[in-house]
Motif scaffolding. Structure first.
Motif, PDB file in Angstrom:
ATOM      1  N   GLU A  56      66.948 -71.315  49.156  1.00  0.00           N
ATOM      2  CA  GLU A  56      66.920 -69.873  48.928  1.00  0.00           C
ATOM      3  C   GLU A  56      65.791 -69.208  49.704  1.00  0.00           C
ATOM      4  N   LYS A  57      64.621 -69.824  49.704  1.00  0.00           N
ATOM      5  CA  LYS A  57      63.494 -69.250  50.441  1.00  0.00           C
ATOM      6  C   LYS A  57      63.748 -69.249  51.939  1.00  0.00           C
ATOM      7  N   LEU A  58      64.447 -70.280  52.412  1.00  0.00           N
ATOM      8  CA  LEU A  58      64.707 -70.398  53.845  1.00  0.00           C
ATOM      9  C   LEU A  58      66.082 -69.867  54.231  1.00  0.00           C
ATOM     10  N   ASP A  59      66.764 -69.253  53.262  1.00  0.00           N
ATOM     11  CA  ASP A  59      68.067 -68.631  53.472  1.00  0.00           C
ATOM     12  C   ASP A  59      69.062 -69.597  54.138  1.00  0.00           C
ATOM     13  N   THR A  60      69.193 -70.773  53.534  1.00  0.00           N
ATOM     14  CA  THR A  60      70.094 -71.796  54.055  1.00  0.00           C
ATOM     15  C   THR A  60      71.047 -72.236  52.961  1.00  0.00           C
ATOM     16  N   VAL A  61      72.307 -72.353  53.295  1.00  0.00           N
ATOM     17  CA  VAL A  61      73.321 -72.848  52.372  1.00  0.00           C
ATOM     18  C   VAL A  61      73.221 -74.371  52.362  1.00  0.00           C
ATOM     19  N   TYR A  62      73.419 -74.986  51.183  1.00  0.00           N
ATOM     20  CA  TYR A  62      73.259 -76.425  51.061  1.00  0.00           C
ATOM     21  C   TYR A  62      74.265 -77.203  51.906  1.00  0.00           C
ATOM     22  N   ALA A  63      75.449 -76.680  52.068  1.00  0.00           N
ATOM     23  CA  ALA A  63      76.434 -77.368  52.917  1.00  0.00           C
ATOM     24  C   ALA A  63      75.959 -77.412  54.368  1.00  0.00           C
ATOM     25  N   ASP A  64      75.340 -76.333  54.838  1.00  0.00           N
ATOM     26  CA  ASP A  64      74.800 -76.314  56.197  1.00  0.00           C
ATOM     27  C   ASP A  64      73.635 -77.280  56.340  1.00  0.00           C
ATOM     28  N   ARG A  65      72.797 -77.342  55.317  1.00  0.00           N
ATOM     29  CA  ARG A  65      71.661 -78.266  55.327  1.00  0.00           C
ATOM     30  C   ARG A  65      72.155 -79.716  55.358  1.00  0.00           C
ATOM     31  N   LEU A  66      73.179 -80.013  54.584  1.00  0.00           N
ATOM     32  CA  LEU A  66      73.737 -81.363  54.568  1.00  0.00           C
ATOM     33  C   LEU A  66      74.322 -81.721  55.928  1.00  0.00           C
ATOM     34  N   GLN A  67      75.000 -80.794  56.553  1.00  0.00           N
ATOM     35  CA  GLN A  67      75.558 -81.029  57.887  1.00  0.00           C
ATOM     36  C   GLN A  67      74.439 -81.285  58.895  1.00  0.00           C
ATOM     37  N   ASP A  68      73.346 -80.538  58.814  1.00  0.00           N
ATOM     38  CA  ASP A  68      72.205 -80.761  59.706  1.00  0.00           C
ATOM     39  C   ASP A  68      71.615 -82.146  59.517  1.00  0.00           C
ATOM     40  N   ILE A  69      71.535 -82.594  58.275  1.00  0.00           N
ATOM     41  CA  ILE A  69      70.983 -83.918  57.991  1.00  0.00           C
ATOM     42  C   ILE A  69      71.883 -85.001  58.568  1.00  0.00           C
ATOM     43  N   PHE A  70      73.192 -84.838  58.440  1.00  0.00           N
ATOM     44  CA  PHE A  70      74.116 -85.828  58.975  1.00  0.00           C
ATOM     45  C   PHE A  70      74.013 -85.933  60.487  1.00  0.00           C
ATOM     46  N   SER A 107      82.584 -74.051  40.316  1.00  0.00           N
ATOM     47  CA  SER A 107      82.183 -72.653  40.527  1.00  0.00           C
ATOM     48  C   SER A 107      82.353 -72.321  42.004  1.00  0.00           C
ATOM     49  N   GLU A 108      83.456 -71.703  42.344  1.00  0.00           N
ATOM     50  CA  GLU A 108      83.741 -71.348  43.734  1.00  0.00           C
ATOM     51  C   GLU A 108      82.778 -70.274  44.218  1.00  0.00           C
ATOM     52  N   GLY A 109      82.272 -70.445  45.424  1.00  0.00           N
ATOM     53  CA  GLY A 109      81.395 -69.452  46.030  1.00  0.00           C
ATOM     54  C   GLY A 109      79.993 -69.424  45.465  1.00  0.00           C
ATOM     55  N   CYS A 110      79.623 -70.392  44.674  1.00  0.00           N
ATOM     56  CA  CYS A 110      78.291 -70.443  44.077  1.00  0.00           C
ATOM     57  C   CYS A 110      77.361 -71.206  45.011  1.00  0.00           C
ATOM     58  N   GLU A 111      76.560 -70.493  45.765  1.00  0.00           N
ATOM     59  CA  GLU A 111      75.658 -71.121  46.724  1.00  0.00           C
ATOM     60  C   GLU A 111      74.393 -71.667  46.072  1.00  0.00           C
ATOM     61  N   ARG A 112      74.034 -71.161  44.916  1.00  0.00           N
ATOM     62  CA  ARG A 112      72.773 -71.543  44.274  1.00  0.00           C
ATOM     63  C   ARG A 112      72.989 -72.130  42.885  1.00  0.00           C
ATOM     64  N   CYS A 113      74.053 -72.874  42.704  1.00  0.00           N
ATOM     65  CA  CYS A 113      74.310 -73.506  41.409  1.00  0.00           C
ATOM     66  C   CYS A 113      73.321 -74.649  41.185  1.00  0.00           C
ATOM     67  N   PRO A 114      72.876 -74.837  39.943  1.00  0.00           N
ATOM     68  CA  PRO A 114      71.870 -75.873  39.686  1.00  0.00           C
ATOM     69  C   PRO A 114      72.428 -77.290  39.659  1.00  0.00           C
ATOM     70  N   ILE A 115      73.722 -77.459  39.442  1.00  0.00           N
ATOM     71  CA  ILE A 115      74.325 -78.788  39.368  1.00  0.00           C
ATOM     72  C   ILE A 115      75.382 -78.901  40.458  1.00  0.00           C
TER      73      ILE A 115
END
Length: 156
Positions: A56-70, A107-115
């Motif tokens: 959230e602070k770096l304005d990055t979606v987790y799916a994008d972050r995961l793709q970068d890691i891969f 939860s569709e479209g939930c970018e900041r879900c805790p689980i």
């Protein structure tokens, strides 16, 4: 003594086929076991790197972050060379609460879900005897709590 000439060659010819077939089977079973273990390691390490990332602070979606890691060159699975990163597929299922997890309500479209449930699949195909040995999809799932999501800000 003259009657037994060529016996060793014949015995080797008959036994070598079974020996090499066994060696290739052991190699393929070891490679499959390695692929299963690297899938487990890849899932746990990549999701750990996503979990501790403050998206959230770096304005990055987790799916994008995961793709970068891969795709990162310094990732373990990219350096080993026995698996191809192109054979990995991942899926992300976000959940807003534990009740949603129990009910299976994504939860569709939930970018900041805790689980989040991460699923990683690896398309395994044998190197030897591709006609006889089946290909397989190795799938692993992990339920994670995003460390930086769902918490109240302490700065208030």
């Amino acid at each position: 003594m003259n009657k037994q000439r060529g016996v060793v060659s014949i015995e080797f010819g008959l036994g070598a086929f079974a020996l090499f077939l066994t060696l290739f089977a052991v190699f393929e079973m070891g490679r499959f076991g390695y692929s299963v273990n690297i899938t487990d390691t890849t899932l746990s390490e990549s999701t750990r790197k996503v979990r501790i990332y403050e998206g959230e602070k770096l304005d990055t979606v987790y799916a994008d972050r995961l793709q970068d890691i891969f795709e990162s060159d310094d990732s373990f699975w990219n350096q080993v060379g026995l698996v191809s990163v192109d054979s990995f597929n991942f899926d992300i299922e976000p959940y807003a609460s534990l009740t949603d997890v129990a009910n299976g309500t994504v939860s569709e479209g939930c970018e900041r879900c805790p689980i989040v449930v991460y699923q990683l699949s690896y398309d395994y195909s044998p190197v030897l005897f591709e006609e006889f040995l089946p290909s397989a999809v190795i799938t692993r799932r992990i339920l994670t709590v995003q460390e930086h999501e769902g918490w109240e800000d302490d700065e208030a």
